[in-house]
Write a protein that holds these residues in place. Structure first.
Motif, PDB file in Angstrom:
ATOM      1  N   LYS A 155      -9.917  42.415  35.928  1.00  0.00           N
ATOM      2  CA  LYS A 155      -8.763  41.612  36.304  1.00  0.00           C
ATOM      3  C   LYS A 155      -7.821  41.425  35.118  1.00  0.00           C
ATOM      4  CE  LYS A 155     -10.949  39.028  40.029  1.00  0.00           C
ATOM      5  NZ  LYS A 155     -11.342  37.702  40.534  1.00  0.00           N
ATOM      6  N   TYR A 197      -6.393  43.076  40.331  1.00  0.00           N
ATOM      7  CA  TYR A 197      -7.850  43.016  40.433  1.00  0.00           C
ATOM      8  C   TYR A 197      -8.507  44.345  40.062  1.00  0.00           C
ATOM      9  CZ  TYR A 197      -7.656  38.430  42.718  1.00  0.00           C
ATOM     10  OH  TYR A 197      -7.467  37.108  43.000  1.00  0.00           O
ATOM     11  N   LEU A 227     -14.697  40.427  36.577  1.00  0.00           N
ATOM     12  CA  LEU A 227     -14.454  40.339  38.015  1.00  0.00           C
ATOM     13  C   LEU A 227     -14.602  38.898  38.505  1.00  0.00           C
ATOM     14  CD1 LEU A 227     -13.686  42.339  40.206  1.00  0.00           C
ATOM     15  CD2 LEU A 227     -16.097  42.573  40.779  1.00  0.00           C
ATOM     16  N   PHE A 228     -15.639  38.230  38.066  1.00  0.00           N
ATOM     17  CA  PHE A 228     -15.754  36.810  38.328  1.00  0.00           C
ATOM     18  C   PHE A 228     -15.552  36.086  37.013  1.00  0.00           C
ATOM     19  CE2 PHE A 228     -16.402  32.954  40.268  1.00  0.00           C
ATOM     20  CZ  PHE A 228     -17.336  32.191  39.575  1.00  0.00           C
ATOM     21  N   PRO A 229     -14.408  35.466  36.843  1.00  0.00           N
ATOM     22  CA  PRO A 229     -14.046  34.942  35.508  1.00  0.00           C
ATOM     23  C   PRO A 229     -14.676  33.595  35.190  1.00  0.00           C
ATOM     24  CG  PRO A 229     -12.221  34.648  37.023  1.00  0.00           C
ATOM     25  CD  PRO A 229     -13.293  35.369  37.793  1.00  0.00           C
ATOM     26  N   ASN A 230     -15.994  33.483  35.318  1.00  0.00           N
ATOM     27  CA  ASN A 230     -16.637  32.208  35.043  1.00  0.00           C
ATOM     28  C   ASN A 230     -16.641  31.866  33.560  1.00  0.00           C
ATOM     29  OD1 ASN A 230     -18.384  34.414  34.856  1.00  0.00           O
ATOM     30  ND2 ASN A 230     -20.187  33.112  34.931  1.00  0.00           N
ATOM     31  N   TYR A 231     -16.253  32.820  32.715  1.00  0.00           N
ATOM     32  CA  TYR A 231     -16.058  32.539  31.305  1.00  0.00           C
ATOM     33  C   TYR A 231     -14.575  32.499  30.945  1.00  0.00           C
ATOM     34  CZ  TYR A 231     -21.014  32.703  30.475  1.00  0.00           C
ATOM     35  OH  TYR A 231     -22.351  32.419  30.500  1.00  0.00           O
ATOM     36  N   GLY A 232     -13.747  32.373  31.963  1.00  0.00           N
ATOM     37  CA  GLY A 232     -12.321  32.203  31.739  1.00  0.00           C
ATOM     38  C   GLY A 232     -11.606  33.501  31.436  1.00  0.00           C
TER      39      GLY A 232
END
Lengths: 113, 116
Positions: A31, A50, A96-101
């Protein structure tokens, strides 16, 4: 070292010129995002992607366009620059899943005269 | 729609003192992430600290810690022993867990000045 690079750092250009702001990342992030930062420093999302061949407009309407032909490259183009385009433009990327920003570039400060 | 509110446009603190930056957010999601970003003058925006909503324990990173109050939807940042290099814009950000379409929602920022 994995990072995200924006060029140029500063750009002063005349009205009516076509410009491309470059953004490249070496982290293999899927992304990527472009933000416009106004003088009050508020961030406005103008484009995001994306993945390759995927681009979407953001929350703030912008006359700029973007492309994503390669994973690592997400350039922003203004076909005809105007003084109202004067701003700071920040590029960012994330997994892809920006759980770390997001990881941000240093920005391009554009001035259209 | 989710919103993030930073009610302090500007703050100042003396070097070596402690300062707390406020952030509230509005969401109906139960699973999400919260972040504080720092943008020094003319420099790159960097991540200071992150919090996972399902974790009750407040995150800490050296001199930076958060006070996460999930029920109150509050996420404040405490900077201890402030240093001149802490002078920067600080942005609070929220991200819901939405199965692939997640994007960060930013507050308008707080300009922090650390005075010698």
């Amino acid at each position: 070292e994995a990072d995200i690079y924006q060029t140029p750092r500063y750009l002063v250009i005349g009205t009516g010129k076509k410009i491309t702001l470059e953004c490249s990342q070496t982290m293999g992030h899927d992304k990527m995002y472009w933000y416009q930062q106004d003088p009050g420093m508020e961030l406005h999302l103008i484009h995001y992607s994306y993945g390759v061949n995927s681009t979407e407009k953001g929350d703030l309407s912008s006359e700029s366009t973007v492309s994503r032909i390669r994973t690592e490259h997400f350039p922003l183009t203004l076909e005809s620059a105007r003084p109202s385009h004067t701003s700071q433009y920040l590029c960012a990327s994330s997994e892809l899943f920006p759980n770390y920003g997001y990881t941000f570039g240093s920005g391009t400060r554009l001035t259209v005269v | 729609a989710q919103t993030v509110t930073q009610s302090q446009p500007e703050m100042s603190v003396q070097e070596a003192e402690t300062v707390t930056l406020s952030c509230t957010y509005d969401t109906s999601e139960s699973n999400y992430y919260l972040f504080w970003y720092k943008q020094p003058p003319s420099r790159q925006m960097i991540l200071v600290i992150r919090q996972e909503a399902y974790k009750q324990q407040n995150a800490t990173e050296n001199r930076f810690s958060v006070n996460f109050q999930k029920a109150a939807k509050s996420f404040s940042l405490k900077i201890s022993d402030s240093q001149l290099g802490d002078t920067a814009m600080y942005f609070c950000a929220f991200m819901p867990h939405q199965g692939g379409s997640e994007k960060l929602v930013f507050g308008k920022g707080t300009k922090l000045t650390v005075n010698p």
